[in-house]
Design a protein around this motif. Structure first.
Motif, short mmCIF file in Angstrom:
data_model
loop_
_atom_site.label_atom_id
_atom_site.label_comp_id
_atom_site.label_asym_id
_atom_site.label_seq_id
_atom_site.Cartn_x
_atom_site.Cartn_y
_atom_site.Cartn_z
N LYS A 63 0.83 -1.20 0.00
CA LYS A 63 0.00 0.00 0.00
C LYS A 63 0.87 1.25 0.00
N ILE A 64 1.98 1.23 0.75
CA ILE A 64 2.89 2.38 0.78
C ILE A 64 3.42 2.68 -0.62
N LEU A 65 3.82 1.62 -1.33
CA LEU A 65 4.36 1.82 -2.68
C LEU A 65 3.28 2.34 -3.62
N ARG A 66 2.11 1.79 -3.57
CA ARG A 66 1.03 2.24 -4.45
C ARG A 66 0.68 3.70 -4.18
N ASN A 67 0.56 4.06 -2.91
CA ASN A 67 0.21 5.44 -2.57
C ASN A 67 1.30 6.42 -2.97
N ALA A 68 2.56 5.99 -2.87
CA ALA A 68 3.67 6.89 -3.19
C ALA A 68 3.69 7.28 -4.67
N LEU A 69 3.18 6.40 -5.51
CA LEU A 69 3.18 6.67 -6.95
C LEU A 69 1.96 7.46 -7.41
N GLY A 70 1.00 7.59 -6.54
CA GLY A 70 -0.15 8.45 -6.82
C GLY A 70 -0.90 8.13 -8.09
N THR A 71 -1.08 9.16 -8.92
CA THR A 71 -1.94 9.05 -10.10
C THR A 71 -1.44 8.04 -11.11
N MET A 72 -0.15 7.74 -11.12
CA MET A 72 0.35 6.75 -12.07
C MET A 72 -0.32 5.40 -11.87
N GLU A 179 10.59 1.83 5.77
CA GLU A 179 10.58 1.86 7.24
C GLU A 179 9.96 3.15 7.77
N THR A 180 10.39 4.28 7.24
CA THR A 180 9.86 5.57 7.71
C THR A 180 8.61 5.98 6.94
N GLU A 181 8.37 5.33 5.79
CA GLU A 181 7.24 5.61 4.90
C GLU A 181 7.38 6.98 4.23
N GLU A 182 8.58 7.55 4.26
CA GLU A 182 8.81 8.82 3.57
C GLU A 182 9.09 8.55 2.09
N SER A 183 8.55 9.42 1.23
CA SER A 183 8.72 9.21 -0.20
C SER A 183 8.73 10.54 -0.94
N SER A 184 9.32 10.51 -2.12
CA SER A 184 9.34 11.66 -3.01
C SER A 184 9.38 11.14 -4.44
N VAL A 185 8.55 11.68 -5.30
CA VAL A 185 8.49 11.20 -6.67
C VAL A 185 8.63 12.36 -7.65
N ALA A 186 9.34 12.12 -8.73
CA ALA A 186 9.51 13.12 -9.80
C ALA A 186 9.10 12.47 -11.11
N TYR A 187 8.29 13.16 -11.88
CA TYR A 187 7.79 12.64 -13.15
C TYR A 187 8.55 13.27 -14.31
N SER A 188 8.61 12.56 -15.40
CA SER A 188 9.25 13.09 -16.60
C SER A 188 8.23 13.82 -17.46
N ASN A 189 8.71 14.37 -18.53
CA ASN A 189 7.83 14.91 -19.56
C ASN A 189 7.02 13.78 -20.18
N VAL A 190 5.93 14.10 -20.81
CA VAL A 190 5.10 13.12 -21.52
C VAL A 190 5.34 13.27 -23.02
N VAL A 191 5.62 12.15 -23.68
CA VAL A 191 5.79 12.14 -25.14
C VAL A 191 4.60 11.41 -25.74
N ASN A 192 3.79 12.12 -26.50
CA ASN A 192 2.58 11.57 -27.12
C ASN A 192 2.81 11.40 -28.61
N LEU A 193 2.54 10.19 -29.10
CA LEU A 193 2.82 9.88 -30.50
C LEU A 193 1.63 9.20 -31.18
N PRO A 194 1.42 9.48 -32.46
CA PRO A 194 0.41 8.72 -33.21
C PRO A 194 0.93 7.31 -33.48
N LEU A 195 0.04 6.36 -33.50
CA LEU A 195 0.42 4.96 -33.75
C LEU A 195 0.52 4.72 -35.25
N ASN A 196 1.63 5.21 -35.82
CA ASN A 196 1.85 5.08 -37.26
C ASN A 196 3.25 4.56 -37.53
N MET A 197 3.71 4.67 -38.76
CA MET A 197 5.01 4.12 -39.15
C MET A 197 6.11 5.18 -39.18
N THR A 198 5.94 6.26 -38.46
CA THR A 198 6.95 7.31 -38.40
C THR A 198 7.98 6.98 -37.32
#
Length: 249
Positions: A63-72, A179-198
């Motif tokens: 549960k600690i791990l799931r909560n630490a990642l939040g919306t992901m 053990e302490t349940e302390e956490s910090s998360v950093a997200y990257s940029n989002v790369v959105n691509l069309p599902l094509n042959m490019t």
């Protein structure tokens, strides 16, 4: 355990029968088992108490791990995530070789190479595992948290669900101390691509590289969308999305 086929669906307890719903099906079972006060106090059940304690701490660690990642996690999970994570956390806990039986925990287990290996590669969505969705090679720099994918052909190297027109890539770095349940998360940029042959070169750079007294988790998420009139919509409540633990250090 029996499956209920009646017209009226019941959830709860009636006399000595318990009715419940699991994954869309209704089941019924008879109440029973050993009195909990006996389990809590009888010397004959000392091993049971030890197992129950470790079972509880393993579940809490998940549960600690799931909560630490939040919306992901909310965007990429299946209905059995909690039970699957409990199972793997119980394995991680076994690598705690310093605590007494009944006191073994994930915080100590994950500090070992074997404990990290047990959790490495975990997919939060069992219906969409990274290895069965992404067929393009990638590189992870654990010093910077940057994930790179070169010359990706989305239509050929991604197994996408029917109706999908686009895919998004995002990385994350999580610093977590079980053990302490302390956490910090950093997200990257989002790369959105069309599902094509490019051909595409993808670079996912986190806003920072969190550090702490526990471990660093490096993750990759793929999200699928359908574009309608220039607006992208998530597919079927995001049940096809991928979230994978690439590495733990």
């Amino acid at each position: 355990m029996a499956k209920s086929k009646g017209i009226i669906k019941i959830e709860g307890t009636v006399e000595d029968l318990t009715f419940y719903k699991h994954e869309g099906e209704y089941y019924v079972r008879k109440k029973g088992g050993i009195d909990k006060n006996r389990i809590a106090n009888d010397p004959n059940f000392v091993r049971t108490r030890e197992n129950n304690n470790e079972f509880g701490t393993s579940g809490h660690s998940g549960k600690i791990l799931r909560n630490a990642l939040g919306t992901m996690v909310f965007k990429a999970k299946d209905s059995r995530l909690s039970s699957r994570m409990l199972k793997v956390m119980s394995v991680v806990k076994r690598y705690d070789t310093t605590s007494a039986r009944g006191q073994r925990n994930v915080a100590n287990g994950i500090a070992t190479p074997e404990g990290k290996q047990a959790l490495r590669g975990f997919d939060f969505n069992g219906r969409a595992e990274l290895g069965s969705v992404l067929y393009a090679p990638f590189e992870l720099d654990t010093a910077t948290g940057v994930i790179t994918l070169a010359d990706v052909l989305p239509a050929e190297q991604i197994l996408f669900p029917q109706g999908a027109t686009h895919v998004s890539f995002q990385g994350a770095v999580l610093a977590l101390d079980f053990e302490t349940e302390e956490s910090s998360v950093a997200y990257s940029n989002v790369v959105n691509l069309p599902l094509n042959m490019t051909l595409n070169n993808i670079t996912l750079t986190p806003t920072s590289v969190p550090t702490g007294t526990g471990q660093q988790f490096f993750l990759l998420m793929l999200s699928f969308y359908q574009e309608v009139n220039a607006v992208q919509y998530s597919l079927k409540n995001e049940e096809y999305n991928v979230l994978n633990i690439l590495e733990i250090v």
